[in-house]
Scaffold this active site. Sequence first.
Site, PDB file in Angstrom:
ATOM      1  N   THR A   1     138.287  -6.108  59.235  1.00 41.31           N
ATOM      2  CA  THR A   1     138.737  -5.702  57.909  1.00 41.31           C
ATOM      3  C   THR A   1     139.732  -6.773  57.471  1.00 41.31           C
ATOM      4  O   THR A   1     140.196  -7.575  58.290  1.00 41.31           O
ATOM      5  CB  THR A   1     139.501  -4.362  57.942  1.00 41.31           C
ATOM      6  OG1 THR A   1     140.636  -4.510  58.812  1.00 41.31           O
ATOM      7  CG2 THR A   1     138.634  -3.227  58.451  1.00 41.31           C
TER       8      THR A   1
ATOM      9  N   GLU B   1     125.062 -11.656  43.469  1.00 38.66           N
ATOM     10  CA  GLU B   1     124.229 -11.511  44.670  1.00 38.66           C
ATOM     11  C   GLU B   1     123.782 -12.875  45.154  1.00 38.66           C
ATOM     12  O   GLU B   1     123.533 -13.777  44.344  1.00 38.66           O
ATOM     13  CB  GLU B   1     122.989 -10.673  44.345  1.00 38.66           C
ATOM     14  CG  GLU B   1     123.217  -9.184  44.551  1.00 38.66           C
ATOM     15  CD  GLU B   1     121.991  -8.385  44.172  1.00 38.66           C
ATOM     16  OE1 GLU B   1     120.886  -8.778  44.586  1.00 38.66           O
ATOM     17  OE2 GLU B   1     122.152  -7.387  43.449  1.00 38.66           O
TER      18      GLU B   1
ATOM     19  N   TYR C   1     128.204 -10.268  38.376  1.00 37.54           N
ATOM     20  CA  TYR C   1     127.244 -10.035  39.453  1.00 37.54           C
ATOM     21  C   TYR C   1     127.039 -11.345  40.190  1.00 37.54           C
ATOM     22  O   TYR C   1     126.869 -12.381  39.555  1.00 37.54           O
ATOM     23  CB  TYR C   1     125.900  -9.534  38.895  1.00 37.54           C
ATOM     24  CG  TYR C   1     125.629  -8.127  39.378  1.00 37.54           C
ATOM     25  CD1 TYR C   1     125.485  -7.880  40.743  1.00 37.54           C
ATOM     26  CD2 TYR C   1     125.568  -7.058  38.503  1.00 37.54           C
ATOM     27  CE1 TYR C   1     125.283  -6.591  41.206  1.00 37.54           C
ATOM     28  CE2 TYR C   1     125.372  -5.765  38.960  1.00 37.54           C
ATOM     29  CZ  TYR C   1     125.227  -5.549  40.323  1.00 37.54           C
ATOM     30  OH  TYR C   1     125.038  -4.277  40.783  1.00 37.54           O
TER      31      TYR C   1
ATOM     32  N   LYS D   1     144.216  -4.581  57.248  1.00 29.80           N
ATOM     33  CA  LYS D   1     145.070  -3.971  58.273  1.00 29.80           C
ATOM     34  C   LYS D   1     146.145  -4.997  58.666  1.00 29.80           C
ATOM     35  O   LYS D   1     146.894  -5.412  57.801  1.00 29.80           O
ATOM     36  CB  LYS D   1     144.208  -3.477  59.432  1.00 29.80           C
ATOM     37  CG  LYS D   1     143.222  -2.377  58.966  1.00 29.80           C
ATOM     38  CD  LYS D   1     142.373  -1.805  60.084  1.00 29.80           C
ATOM     39  CE  LYS D   1     141.406  -0.763  59.529  1.00 29.80           C
ATOM     40  NZ  LYS D   1     140.494  -0.230  60.562  1.00 29.80           N
TER      41      LYS D   1
ATOM     42  N   ARG E   1     141.827  -4.611  50.500  1.00 36.13           N
ATOM     43  CA  ARG E   1     140.909  -3.722  51.212  1.00 36.13           C
ATOM     44  C   ARG E   1     139.523  -4.362  51.232  1.00 36.13           C
ATOM     45  O   ARG E   1     138.912  -4.562  50.180  1.00 36.13           O
ATOM     46  CB  ARG E   1     140.879  -2.382  50.470  1.00 36.13           C
ATOM     47  CG  ARG E   1     140.171  -1.257  51.180  1.00 36.13           C
ATOM     48  CD  ARG E   1     140.655   0.073  50.651  1.00 36.13           C
ATOM     49  NE  ARG E   1     142.027   0.277  51.086  1.00 36.13           N
ATOM     50  CZ  ARG E   1     142.384   0.655  52.321  1.00 36.13           C
ATOM     51  NH1 ARG E   1     141.457   0.920  53.225  1.00 36.13           N
ATOM     52  NH2 ARG E   1     143.649   0.787  52.641  1.00 36.13           N
TER      53      ARG E   1
ATOM     54  N   ASP F   1     134.774  -6.546  67.164  1.00 32.04           N
ATOM     55  CA  ASP F   1     135.284  -5.958  65.926  1.00 32.04           C
ATOM     56  C   ASP F   1     136.810  -6.015  66.009  1.00 32.04           C
ATOM     57  O   ASP F   1     137.438  -5.210  66.685  1.00 32.04           O
ATOM     58  CB  ASP F   1     134.780  -4.510  65.826  1.00 32.04           C
ATOM     59  CG  ASP F   1     135.284  -3.799  64.585  1.00 32.04           C
ATOM     60  OD1 ASP F   1     136.157  -4.340  63.883  1.00 32.04           O
ATOM     61  OD2 ASP F   1     134.805  -2.664  64.322  1.00 32.04           O
TER      62      ASP F   1
HETATM   63  C1  LIG Z   1     139.258   0.421  60.434  1.00 27.40           C
HETATM   64  C2  LIG Z   1     138.131   0.013  61.297  1.00 27.40           C
HETATM   65  C3  LIG Z   1     136.840  -0.128  60.778  1.00 27.40           C
HETATM   66  C4  LIG Z   1     136.450   0.335  59.400  1.00 27.40           C
HETATM   67  O1  LIG Z   1     137.035  -0.316  58.354  1.00 27.40           O
HETATM   68  P1  LIG Z   1     136.809   0.244  56.873  1.00 27.40           P
HETATM   69  O2  LIG Z   1     137.338  -0.847  56.021  1.00 27.40           O
HETATM   70  O3  LIG Z   1     137.555   1.502  56.769  1.00 27.40           O
HETATM   71  O4  LIG Z   1     135.349   0.432  56.671  1.00 27.40           O
HETATM   72  C5  LIG Z   1     135.838  -0.617  61.612  1.00 27.40           C
HETATM   73  N1  LIG Z   1     136.107  -0.934  62.880  1.00 27.40           N
HETATM   74  C6  LIG Z   1     137.333  -0.783  63.422  1.00 27.40           C
HETATM   75  C7  LIG Z   1     137.552  -1.143  64.857  1.00 27.40           C
HETATM   76  C8  LIG Z   1     138.384  -0.301  62.654  1.00 27.40           C
HETATM   77  O5  LIG Z   1     139.576  -0.122  63.201  1.00 27.40           O
END
Ligand SMILES: *Cc1c(COP(=O)(O)O)cnc(C)c1O
Length: 482
Positions: free
Chosen positions: A274, A70, A68, A277, A283, A245
């Site tokens: 993320t 936090e 843990y 990707k 992940r 994002d």
């Molecule tokens: C994939 C994605 C997310 C979400 O990611 P997760 O790891 O699945 O929660 C958020 N914003 C954008 C633009 C994405 O393409």
Amino acid sequence: MAEQPSTSTVSTAFRSALDVIREVEPRVADAIAAEVADQREMLKLIASENYASPATLLAMGNWLSDKYAEGTVGRRFYAGCRNVDTVESLAAEHARSVFGAAHAYVQPHSGIDANLVAFWAVLSQRVESPALEKAGVRQVNELSEQDWAQLRADFGNQRMLGMSLDAGGHLTHGFRPNISGKMFDQRSYGTDPVTGLLDYDAVRAAAREFRPLIIVAGYSAYPRLVNFRLMREIADEVGATLMVDMAHFAGLVAGKVLTGDFDPVPHAQIVTTTTHKSLRGPRGGMVLCDDSLAEHVDRGCPMVLGGPLPHVMAAKAVALAEAARPEFGTYAQAVVDNAKALAEGLLTRGAKLVTGGTDNHLVLIDVSSYGLTGRQAEAALLDAGIVTNRNAVPQDPNGAWYTTGIRIGTPALTTRGLGPAEMDEIAGLIDTVLDGTSPAAAAKGGTSKANYVLDASIADQVSRRAADLLAGFPLYPTLDLQ
Ligand SMILES: *Cc1c(COP(=O)(O)O)cnc(C)c1O
């Protein structure tokens, strides 16, 4: 993959791990082995997926998971976090250096979590802090009942401007099914109906009219570049915080393919992503920000996140160390070159693409010219061993479930080493399948947006060719689980 340790080391590590698991629950060991086999055999064109390195994968399966932790590095709510501090510091240090960010918060468990941390960091900085100051107190527990009620109402009364879903935006950018849409009064900007391109004048007009607290830029399905310098100008003009994002294209930023106006980090006050990707890590999620937001971002856990995942932070550190290498820049450029080759191959064969092509890692095919819905096209392609996902196109006549688009991306196949010549051949395979697919009637008669017919011989021929193609580019060539 370029970054492979020696044959026997990788195979031994994974084989031993599977043996240990098999002794407890053999079905889990079998599912893991089957997943590797599936991923090796299928043509993975899902734009949001990739293949993490063996080092990244192995960094996740270990004792760091048992802690843990936090709080933040050096300020934990639990004792004994020395090694977690080490891996979290390393991950943050690599993140700051790879992206040139002032501050990095590497605890978010996913992209959605990273966005939630970012939204609350901005609310904390711009709504909560001024309220505390006005009341002359240091923290929320010291507010009177009345001031607290007012602050809670103010949290719920803020505005956000984000990209519309059918233009390629994400559900977490203020849409009602997601908590962001329940928190914020949201308005969205779209793309030009003729060119399909982002129209900055329209964004500016919407921002002037709506005066949002936050402008969100970034996308999941927009095949072009976004000028973040312009987006920041617009945000500054209306007093909004610019949040980007970059979940989809973080790998292209890390690999220095997106630079200058197209690199969000120098322009946005806060950037989320993320890590799994195009960045090719475990992940997970991450938040980068300027110094003014750092203390607010660091409250992510326990404000909106559960305990950090130290094993995943370790894997983030490994993956970001990989992203710092020159080879990663070569990889990122190849991702874009491959996407362009794929788009070109499709256009040559008469396919219709949203915006007419691509400048990044993804291509959005408008399958209406094949007489299909996205759902029919996605299923037919899968029958032929080609894994994609359906996606709405701007002003999609079939809605968000059936859709009219197929989104494809090159991060995963580029990791395996496929190049432009293979992309052209894959474009041919996709075109063959879509050409050979026709919509089928619903069981009770009438039209169906889901049913389709694809000649078995076409499916067979394409999946055999796809398997042959992939055999030349083995995933983890040194991994032998037998
Ligand atoms: C994939 C994605 C997310 C979400 O990611 P997760 O790891 O699945 O929660 C958020 N914003 C954008 C633009 C994405 O393409």
